[in-house]
Write an enzyme that holds these catalytic residues in place. Structure first.
Site, PDB file in Angstrom:
ATOM      1  N   ASP A   1      17.610 -27.632 -21.220  1.00  0.00           N
ATOM      2  CA  ASP A   1      17.049 -28.146 -22.466  1.00  0.00           C
ATOM      3  C   ASP A   1      16.842 -26.929 -23.362  1.00  0.00           C
ATOM      4  O   ASP A   1      15.940 -26.118 -23.135  1.00  0.00           O
ATOM      5  CB  ASP A   1      15.718 -28.864 -22.188  1.00  0.00           C
TER       6      ASP A   1
ATOM      7  N   PHE B   1      -0.166 -40.669 -27.023  1.00  0.00           N
ATOM      8  CA  PHE B   1      -0.706 -39.671 -27.950  1.00  0.00           C
ATOM      9  C   PHE B   1      -0.156 -39.824 -29.359  1.00  0.00           C
ATOM     10  O   PHE B   1      -0.785 -39.410 -30.319  1.00  0.00           O
ATOM     11  CB  PHE B   1      -0.433 -38.247 -27.435  1.00  0.00           C
TER      12      PHE B   1
ATOM     13  N   TYR C   1      32.813 -41.358 -42.247  1.00  0.00           N
ATOM     14  CA  TYR C   1      32.294 -41.962 -41.019  1.00  0.00           C
ATOM     15  C   TYR C   1      32.949 -41.320 -39.803  1.00  0.00           C
ATOM     16  O   TYR C   1      32.295 -40.983 -38.830  1.00  0.00           O
ATOM     17  CB  TYR C   1      32.582 -43.463 -41.039  1.00  0.00           C
TER      18      TYR C   1
ATOM     19  N   ARG D   1      -2.326 -31.048 -26.417  1.00  0.00           N
ATOM     20  CA  ARG D   1      -1.383 -30.986 -25.305  1.00  0.00           C
ATOM     21  C   ARG D   1      -2.206 -30.905 -24.042  1.00  0.00           C
ATOM     22  O   ARG D   1      -2.479 -29.848 -23.497  1.00  0.00           O
ATOM     23  CB  ARG D   1      -0.445 -29.776 -25.430  1.00  0.00           C
TER      24      ARG D   1
ATOM     25  N   PHE E   1       8.832 -32.209 -20.181  1.00  0.00           N
ATOM     26  CA  PHE E   1       8.435 -32.434 -21.563  1.00  0.00           C
ATOM     27  C   PHE E   1       8.156 -33.936 -21.679  1.00  0.00           C
ATOM     28  O   PHE E   1       8.708 -34.729 -20.913  1.00  0.00           O
ATOM     29  CB  PHE E   1       9.526 -31.974 -22.540  1.00  0.00           C
ATOM     30  N   THR E   2       7.277 -34.313 -22.621  1.00  0.00           N
ATOM     31  CA  THR E   2       6.831 -35.712 -22.702  1.00  0.00           C
ATOM     32  C   THR E   2       7.999 -36.714 -22.740  1.00  0.00           C
ATOM     33  O   THR E   2       8.088 -37.602 -21.893  1.00  0.00           O
ATOM     34  CB  THR E   2       5.960 -35.919 -23.958  1.00  0.00           C
TER      35      THR E   2
ATOM     36  N   LYS F   1      14.457 -28.225 -33.875  1.00  0.00           N
ATOM     37  CA  LYS F   1      13.871 -26.937 -33.511  1.00  0.00           C
ATOM     38  C   LYS F   1      14.963 -25.877 -33.500  1.00  0.00           C
ATOM     39  O   LYS F   1      14.972 -24.978 -34.324  1.00  0.00           O
ATOM     40  CB  LYS F   1      13.207 -27.045 -32.145  1.00  0.00           C
TER      41      LYS F   1
HETATM   42  C1  LIG Z   1      10.959 -31.430 -29.084  1.00  0.00           C
HETATM   43  C2  LIG Z   1      11.531 -31.319 -27.770  1.00  0.00           C
HETATM   44  C3  LIG Z   1      12.348 -32.327 -27.255  1.00  0.00           C
HETATM   45  C4  LIG Z   1      12.619 -33.601 -28.024  1.00  0.00           C
HETATM   46  O1  LIG Z   1      13.276 -33.347 -29.226  1.00  0.00           O
HETATM   47  P1  LIG Z   1      13.115 -34.328 -30.492  1.00  0.00           P
HETATM   48  O2  LIG Z   1      14.115 -33.827 -31.461  1.00  0.00           O
HETATM   49  O3  LIG Z   1      11.707 -34.206 -30.968  1.00  0.00           O
HETATM   50  O4  LIG Z   1      13.417 -35.697 -30.017  1.00  0.00           O
HETATM   51  C5  LIG Z   1      12.877 -32.141 -26.001  1.00  0.00           C
HETATM   52  N1  LIG Z   1      12.621 -31.042 -25.292  1.00  0.00           N
HETATM   53  C6  LIG Z   1      11.825 -30.054 -25.750  1.00  0.00           C
HETATM   54  C7  LIG Z   1      11.593 -28.849 -24.919  1.00  0.00           C
HETATM   55  C8  LIG Z   1      11.252 -30.154 -26.998  1.00  0.00           C
HETATM   56  O5  LIG Z   1      10.455 -29.164 -27.437  1.00  0.00           O
END
Ligand SMILES: *Cc1c(COP(=O)(O)O)cnc(C)c1O
Length: 482
Positions: free
Chosen positions: A223, A455, A80, A389, A132-133, A266
């Site tokens: 980001d 979405f 932990y 998108r 970003f969303t 990613k």
């Molecule tokens: C996917 C993404 C996020 C959010 O990441 P999650 O792991 O899906 O929560 C933030 N910024 C960008 C540019 C992304 O492509």
């Protein structure tokens, strides 16, 4: 991909990996796909994977892992608090970004939650190249507003501009002086700008923004979720970076910013995420929220296996042969579609191949969700699942007014090292057929519309029985083929 030329002169992206674990795929008859689409409320997010042939919804958490990542997962140190695995990850993040204070979080949006809660005050403005969303939702929930200062070229679906993710620097300076630096929560650069087609920013542009931020004393945040693609594009497109290694470019970017956050679903082809900085004060402020929302500071909602895979994945991101597979497959797919006259976003970016729905189905008005309709139609005729998108990915304002998106795109994500070239050719073939028959595609309407991030879970219906017409045409052209 290596720098290998083909005798035939063909431009083929040659893989620098081999496949050693495979998963069997299903391809359903079109009649079953129509049923599945109805069950899913014409929203690709609600489809079951068993009904999908090529899953091009996203690259999030579905990139192939390397043998070294899998091996590392077997020797994870579970505890932990204070696991060796966490220390390994923290050290790797520090080594790669040169930022030694690291906070773990379970994914990218979790980092955004922490950052927005810490730095966004009611009435403040967050400035970015593009939103970003999830980023925007977190900022708005904390009472802030988002201002996008994307360079004009970024809004052109087809352009020669190599860095469509760049920020408009004169507008940045003007906006900060107009609002007053004290009312700016931060400036945010998104690598591989997601919603405009995975388009990169240049190192030169980021450095210009840094100068402006320094003039006003404003914080600069990166980001880095889609950094791998952006690194590749800087390496091959930005002249003054051609002699730099991927590692050096990464450091040069990291040196410009105060805070970096990323989704490791990613970046690093794993799961999880995190925030890193060298600023002790910012670190301490954000740190308070980690045990509350994520978990203890040495796991932050991640399993130790994920953390091991991430540490190795981050290191592998420094290998150009590894990070160029996505952009080169995407470029191949984009060029093949262009040859067939299909409208696509150019230049090809990272993340995926983007169809321009505004042009593809120009008979469908924006209020009938052209990109959503195209996503449903493509799934129906091919089993290829992409992601809308466009306007569906926007949110209504407080008065219920629906803003139309700048672009209506169908994103066909290219998870790294997952698809073969023949599968990509299949997708191109079916898209070309659909383009020939585009007039059969009709619009969609919401029947269930969530307020936030609609979405993901919204359900829709068609505004005429166009799917049946499409199925009939498919059968008359393809016989009983799948
Ligand atoms: C996917 C993404 C996020 C959010 O990441 P999650 O792991 O899906 O929560 C933030 N910024 C960008 C540019 C992304 O492509």
């Amino acid at each position: 991909m290596s720098n290998v030329k083909f005798y035939s002169g063909e431009n083929i992206p040659l893989e620098m990996h081999k496949v050693r674990i495979v998963q069997k795929l299903n391809i359903m008859p079109i009649e079953r796909r129509l049923e599945a689409l109805k069950e899913a409320g014409f929203n690709n997010f609600l489809l079951k994977n068993r009904d999908v042939f090529m899953d091009m919804l996203t690259d999030s958490g579905v990139n192939a892992m390397s043998d070294k990542q899998m091996a590392a997962m077997m020797e994870a140190d579970d505890s932990y608090a204070g696991s060796e695995t966490f220390t390994k990850l923290e050290t790797k993040v520090g080594e790669i970004f040169g930022k030694t204070l690291y906070l773990p979080a379970h994914q990218g949006r979790a980092c955004e939650n922490i950052i927005a809660q810490t730095f966004v005050n009611p009435g403040s403005t967050a400035i970015m190249n593009y939103h970003f969303t999830t980023t925007r939702s977190h900022i708005v929930r904390n009472g802030g507003t988002v201002e996008e200062l994307l360079n004009e070229e970024g809004y052109q679906v087809n352009s020669e501009c190599l860095f469509k993710g760049n920020m408009d620097i004169p507008k940045l300076r003007a906006l900060i002086s107009e609002k007053g630096a004290e009312n700016i929560s931060f400036v945010r650069f998104e690598a591989g700008t997601n919603l405009i087609g995975g388009q990169p920013f240049s190192l030169a542009n980021l450095m210009e923004a840094r100068k402006v931020c320094d003039e006003f004393g404003v914080m600069l945040i990166l980001d880095a979720s889609l950094l791998a693609d952006n690194l590749y594009f800087i390496k091959v497109r930005e002249e003054q970076c051609q002699d730099m290694s991927i590692r050096e470019i990464t450091r040069a970017i990291a040196n410009q910013v105060d805070i970096i956050y990323f989704s490791a679903r990613k970046l690093g082809c794993a799961r999880g995420g995190g925030i890193c900085t060298n600023n002790e004060e910012h670190f301490v402020k954000m740190r308070e929220l980690v045990p509350l929302y994520e978990g203890f500071l040495t796991y932050g909602g991640m399993s130790v296996r994920e953390m091991e895979a991430m540490a190795v994945g981050l290191e592998e991101t420094m290998d150009e042969d590894m990070i160029n597979q996505g952009p080169q497959f995407i470029a191949y797919m984009t060029e093949e579609l262009q040859k067939k006259g299909v409208p696509v976003v150019t230049p090809a970016g990272g993340l995926g191949c983007h169809l321009n729905a505004m042009e593809f189905v120009k008979h469908i008005p924006q209020q009938d969700y052209p990109a959503g309709a195209l996503a449903a139609a493509l799934y129906l005729v091919s089993g290829v699942r992409g992601m809308e998108r466009g306007t569906m990915s926007e949110e209504r304002d407080d008065n219920g007014v629906e803003p139309f998106a700048d672009m209506e795109l169908l994103r066909l994500a290219m998870p790294r090292r997952v698809f073969t070239l023949s599968q990509v050719k299949y997708a191109v073939d079916r898209i070309a057929w659909l383009y020939e028959n585009r007039n059969l595609i009709g619009g969609l309407k919401f029947v269930e519309e969530p307020k936030i991030l609609r979405f993901f879970l919204g359900r829709l219906d068609t505004n005429s029985d166009w799917p049946t017409a499409l199925v009939q045409k498919f059968r008359s052209d393809f016989g009983d083929s799948l």
